[in-house]
Motif scaffolding. Structure first.
Motif, PDB file in Angstrom:
ATOM      1  N   ASN A 180       0.825  -1.206   0.000  1.00 24.24           N
ATOM      2  CA  ASN A 180       0.000   0.000   0.000  1.00 24.24           C
ATOM      3  C   ASN A 180       0.862   1.259   0.000  1.00 24.24           C
ATOM      4  O   ASN A 180       0.560   2.240  -0.678  1.00 24.24           O
ATOM      5  N   ASP A 207       2.287   1.704  -3.471  1.00 23.94           N
ATOM      6  CA  ASP A 207       1.261   2.234  -4.385  1.00 23.94           C
ATOM      7  C   ASP A 207       1.066   3.733  -4.181  1.00 23.94           C
ATOM      8  O   ASP A 207       0.893   4.485  -5.140  1.00 23.94           O
ATOM      9  N   GLU A 208       1.107   4.156  -2.922  1.00 26.48           N
ATOM     10  CA  GLU A 208       0.944   5.577  -2.640  1.00 26.48           C
ATOM     11  C   GLU A 208       2.086   6.396  -3.227  1.00 26.48           C
ATOM     12  O   GLU A 208       1.887   7.502  -3.729  1.00 26.48           O
ATOM     13  N   PHE A 251       3.937   5.581  -5.897  1.00 21.33           N
ATOM     14  CA  PHE A 251       3.758   5.640  -7.346  1.00 21.33           C
ATOM     15  C   PHE A 251       2.623   6.592  -7.731  1.00 21.33           C
ATOM     16  O   PHE A 251       2.715   7.336  -8.702  1.00 21.33           O
ATOM     17  N   THR A 252       1.553   6.585  -6.954  1.00 22.69           N
ATOM     18  CA  THR A 252       0.429   7.477  -7.234  1.00 22.69           C
ATOM     19  C   THR A 252       0.849   8.936  -7.071  1.00 22.69           C
ATOM     20  O   THR A 252       0.497   9.792  -7.875  1.00 22.69           O
ATOM     21  N   SER A 253       1.634   9.209  -6.035  1.00 21.90           N
ATOM     22  CA  SER A 253       2.107  10.566  -5.789  1.00 21.90           C
ATOM     23  C   SER A 253       3.042  11.025  -6.902  1.00 21.90           C
ATOM     24  O   SER A 253       2.965  12.157  -7.374  1.00 21.90           O
ATOM     25  N   ALA A 259       3.071   9.884 -10.003  1.00 21.31           N
ATOM     26  CA  ALA A 259       2.277  10.061 -11.216  1.00 21.31           C
ATOM     27  C   ALA A 259       1.539  11.388 -11.172  1.00 21.31           C
ATOM     28  O   ALA A 259       1.462  12.113 -12.171  1.00 21.31           O
ATOM     29  N   ARG A 260       0.992  11.717  -9.990  1.00 22.49           N
ATOM     30  CA  ARG A 260       0.276  12.985  -9.853  1.00 22.49           C
ATOM     31  C   ARG A 260       1.221  14.159 -10.077  1.00 22.49           C
ATOM     32  O   ARG A 260       0.874  15.132 -10.758  1.00 22.49           O
TER      33      ARG A 260
END
Length: 208
Positions: free
Chosen positions: A7, A10-11, A13-15, A17-18
């Motif tokens: 988790n 994933d956070e 990678f999400t950050s 990407a954002r």
């Protein structure tokens, strides 16, 4: 018990990407602003027109057969990167709502950052109306409305633009000597955009 690492990963990678998309949006916004500024800098300004001299026949002149109006028009192209192609310019002079004289300035090309002066005669349309003009001139109460209609094309970096219509007007006060009067006697009577299209504009046949 499951591990929190997936988790957390994933956070991250999400950050990232954002952040990438935000950075990309900022780049596109910057490019759009730069492109808009370039477009503004290359967009030609409209040429300006001004009546710098006017001579209206007096009642004695009209009775002696002279019924033409002499005017001088200053045409200024302030663009340093664009020349201007003018279609025929239709000049119409009104006394109240009545057209009293008209003239056509033949099409021509004006170079970059140039000023052009045209001095011509506008022929009277109705001698009876001209007598009314002459009486108003004698009483120093005459005003003539000048209407100008044409189309222009700009030449920027060797490329011609599409046609742009121009419909301008201005009011010239006339003294008892038949010349421009009042405080504006030594000033230019600059023509501005007309509030509505005049009949003279509709009668003008533009070149394509």
């Amino acid at each position: 018990m499951s591990s929190p690492c997936p988790n957390f990963t994933d956070e991250i990678f999400t950050s990232e990407a954002r952040s990438f998309y935000v950075w990309l949006l900022q780049i596109f916004s910057l490019l759009a602003i730069v492109a808009f500024c370039i477009w503004l800098s290359l967009r030609p300004n409209q040429p300006s027109f001004a009546v710098v001299d006017l001579s209206v026949p007096t009642l004695n002149n009209i009775q002696n057969g002279s019924s033409s109006l002499t005017y001088e028009l200053e045409i200024q192209n302030s663009n340093k990167d664009s020349g201007v192609y003018y279609d025929d310019i239709l000049m119409t002079f009104f006394f109240g709502q009545d057209p009293v004289a008209d003239d056509v300035i033949s099409s021509f090309y004006q170079g970059k950052d140039k000023t052009h002066h045209v001095r011509q005669d506008a022929k009277a349309k109705n001698t009876q109306i001209w007598k009314g003009v002459a009486r108003a001139v004698a009483n120093a109460t005459a005003q003539l409305k000048v209407s100008l209609a044409t189309q222009v094309r700009y030449k920027t970096w060797g490329k011609k633009s599409k046609h742009h219509g121009m419909n301008l007007e201005g009011v010239v006060p006339v003294g008892s000597d038949g010349k421009i009067s009042g405080k504006k006697k030594k000033k230019k009577i600059k023509l501005h955009h007309a509030s509505g299209k005049r009949k003279a504009f509709k009668k003008h046949h533009f070149k394509v």
